[in-house]
Design a protein around this motif. Structure first.
Motif, short mmCIF file in Angstrom:
data_model
loop_
_atom_site.label_atom_id
_atom_site.label_comp_id
_atom_site.label_asym_id
_atom_site.label_seq_id
_atom_site.Cartn_x
_atom_site.Cartn_y
_atom_site.Cartn_z
N ASP A 256 -0.56 10.69 -0.36
CA ASP A 256 -0.66 11.24 0.99
C ASP A 256 0.11 10.33 1.95
O ASP A 256 -0.24 9.16 2.14
N GLY A 257 1.16 10.87 2.57
CA GLY A 257 2.00 10.04 3.44
C GLY A 257 1.35 9.64 4.74
O GLY A 257 1.89 8.79 5.46
N THR A 258 0.20 10.21 5.08
CA THR A 258 -0.45 9.89 6.36
C THR A 258 -1.43 8.74 6.24
O THR A 258 -1.93 8.25 7.25
N GLN A 259 -1.72 8.29 5.00
CA GLN A 259 -2.69 7.20 4.85
C GLN A 259 -2.02 5.86 5.14
O GLN A 259 -0.80 5.75 5.24
N THR A 260 -2.83 4.81 5.29
CA THR A 260 -2.30 3.50 5.62
C THR A 260 -1.61 2.88 4.42
O THR A 260 -1.84 3.28 3.26
N LEU A 261 -0.78 1.89 4.70
CA LEU A 261 -0.10 1.17 3.63
C LEU A 261 -1.12 0.49 2.72
O LEU A 261 -0.95 0.46 1.49
N THR A 262 -2.18 -0.04 3.29
CA THR A 262 -3.21 -0.71 2.49
C THR A 262 -3.87 0.27 1.53
O THR A 262 -4.09 -0.04 0.35
N GLU A 263 -4.18 1.48 2.02
CA GLU A 263 -4.80 2.48 1.15
C GLU A 263 -3.86 2.88 0.02
O GLU A 263 -4.28 3.01 -1.14
N ALA A 264 -2.57 3.07 0.34
CA ALA A 264 -1.60 3.43 -0.70
C ALA A 264 -1.46 2.30 -1.72
O ALA A 264 -1.38 2.55 -2.93
N HIS A 265 -1.45 1.07 -1.22
CA HIS A 265 -1.33 -0.08 -2.14
C HIS A 265 -2.53 -0.14 -3.08
O HIS A 265 -2.39 -0.40 -4.28
N ASP A 266 -3.73 0.06 -2.56
CA ASP A 266 -4.94 -0.02 -3.38
C ASP A 266 -4.94 1.04 -4.48
O ASP A 266 -5.37 0.78 -5.61
N ILE A 267 -4.46 2.24 -4.15
CA ILE A 267 -4.38 3.30 -5.17
C ILE A 267 -3.41 2.88 -6.28
O ILE A 267 -3.72 2.99 -7.47
N GLY A 268 -2.23 2.41 -5.89
CA GLY A 268 -1.23 2.00 -6.88
C GLY A 268 -1.70 0.83 -7.71
O GLY A 268 -1.50 0.80 -8.94
N ALA A 269 -2.35 -0.15 -7.07
CA ALA A 269 -2.83 -1.33 -7.81
C ALA A 269 -3.93 -0.95 -8.79
O ALA A 269 -3.97 -1.43 -9.92
#
Length: 291
Positions: A256-269
């Motif tokens: 989801d492109g509207t979420q924060t960078l931290t949230e995107a990082h946590d999903i990927g990690a």
């Protein structure tokens, strides 16, 4: 399990392999001098090659464990494949030499008689016992670490049990019934096994150096994890390549492109760690794309 612990376990398995191989080479040299048996010679050649393979494996695992540097950003694991190519050539040469000697004896007018079969059978029985113990330890290490070098070494020693048992049977047939030609037949079978193993090792090393993809089972497993991971809307461009005991994985996930960078990082990690938990030999890079 930490990388240091994994490396120590792998080195212990290959170190035990080299120690057993050295002991068996010395014992079979003595048995060959007593018996003159080609099947013992075939088993001796196999143990000699085991020693070479194990020493090469020790060097390869130790070198492959070195961290990435400026000249080798993806590490040093390909040295395992280079070692495999060299080992396969030694095995191939030994198989040809044993086969030629066995055929020469079979076609000869009077095959040479064997001697001291009892001593030879004792040495081969020792070989079987040590091989079983070694395979048990390597099985434990392979299950814990998944190292391909240990798995290959374990498979090779499992294959050694057949020519070792065959040598015992050929010596028994010679002692009990005077059937000396059984020895040459067993030697031919051992040579065929060595040849098969040489081809398998060569193909494995060659395919890895040519950046062959991971097994279909591993690719399907990664797809299953990525497809069901929370927060991942989809994925694409999954690419894998093997190098020694390592498998390099590149994966693009759609978020989801509207979420924060931290949230995107946590999903990927989280996804990366899930893949590593199932495939500890993997090196995973995940790219994040907005839906």
């Amino acid at each position: 399990m930490s990388d240091g612990s994994t490396t120590r376990m792998n080195l212990s398995a290959i170190g035990a392999s080299a120690s057993v191989a050295l002991l068996l080479v010395l014992a079979k040299l003595w048995a060959l001098g007593l018996t003159g048996s080609l099947s013992v010679a075939a088993s001796l050649a196999d143990s000699g090659l085991d020693l070479i393979v194990s020493l090469g494996g020790l060097v390869a695992i130790a070198y492959a464990a070195r961290p990435p540097d400026e000249d080798h950003a993806f590490g040093h694991s390909s040295v395992e494949d280079l070692a495999a190519l060299g080992q396969s050539l030694f095995i191939l040469a030994s198989a040809v030499a044993i086969a030629v000697a066995a055929v020469t004896r079979l076609l000869g007018d009077a095959p040479p008689a064997l001697a001291d079969e009892g001593a030879g059978m004792g040495v081969m029985a020792l070989s079987v016992a040590l091989t079983v113990a070694l395979v048990a330890w390597q099985t434990r290490v392979a299950r814990a670490t998944g190292n391909r070098v240990v798995l290959a070494d374990r498979l090779h020693y499992l294959g050694d049990l057949i020519p070792n048992v065959g040598a015992i049977l050929s010596l028994w047939a010679s002692a009990a019934f005077g059937l000396t030609q059984v020895d040459s037949v067993v030697a031919l079978a051992a040579a065929a096994m060595l040849l098969t193993g040489a081809v398998r090792i060569w193909l494995g090393g060659w395919n890895a150096l040519m950046d062959r993809a991971a097994s279909p089972e591993m690719v399907a497993g990664i797809e299953e994890i990525a497809g069901s991971w929370p927060g991942v809307r989809g994925f694409h461009d999954l690419k894998t390549r093997t190098a020694g005991s390592r498998v390099f994985v590149n994966l693009h996930i759609e978020l989801d492109g509207t979420q924060t960078l931290t949230e995107a990082h946590d999903i990927g990690a989280g996804l990366r760690h899930a893949i590593l938990d199932r495939y500890p030999q993997a090196d995973v890079i995940i790219h994040k794309d907005p839906v």
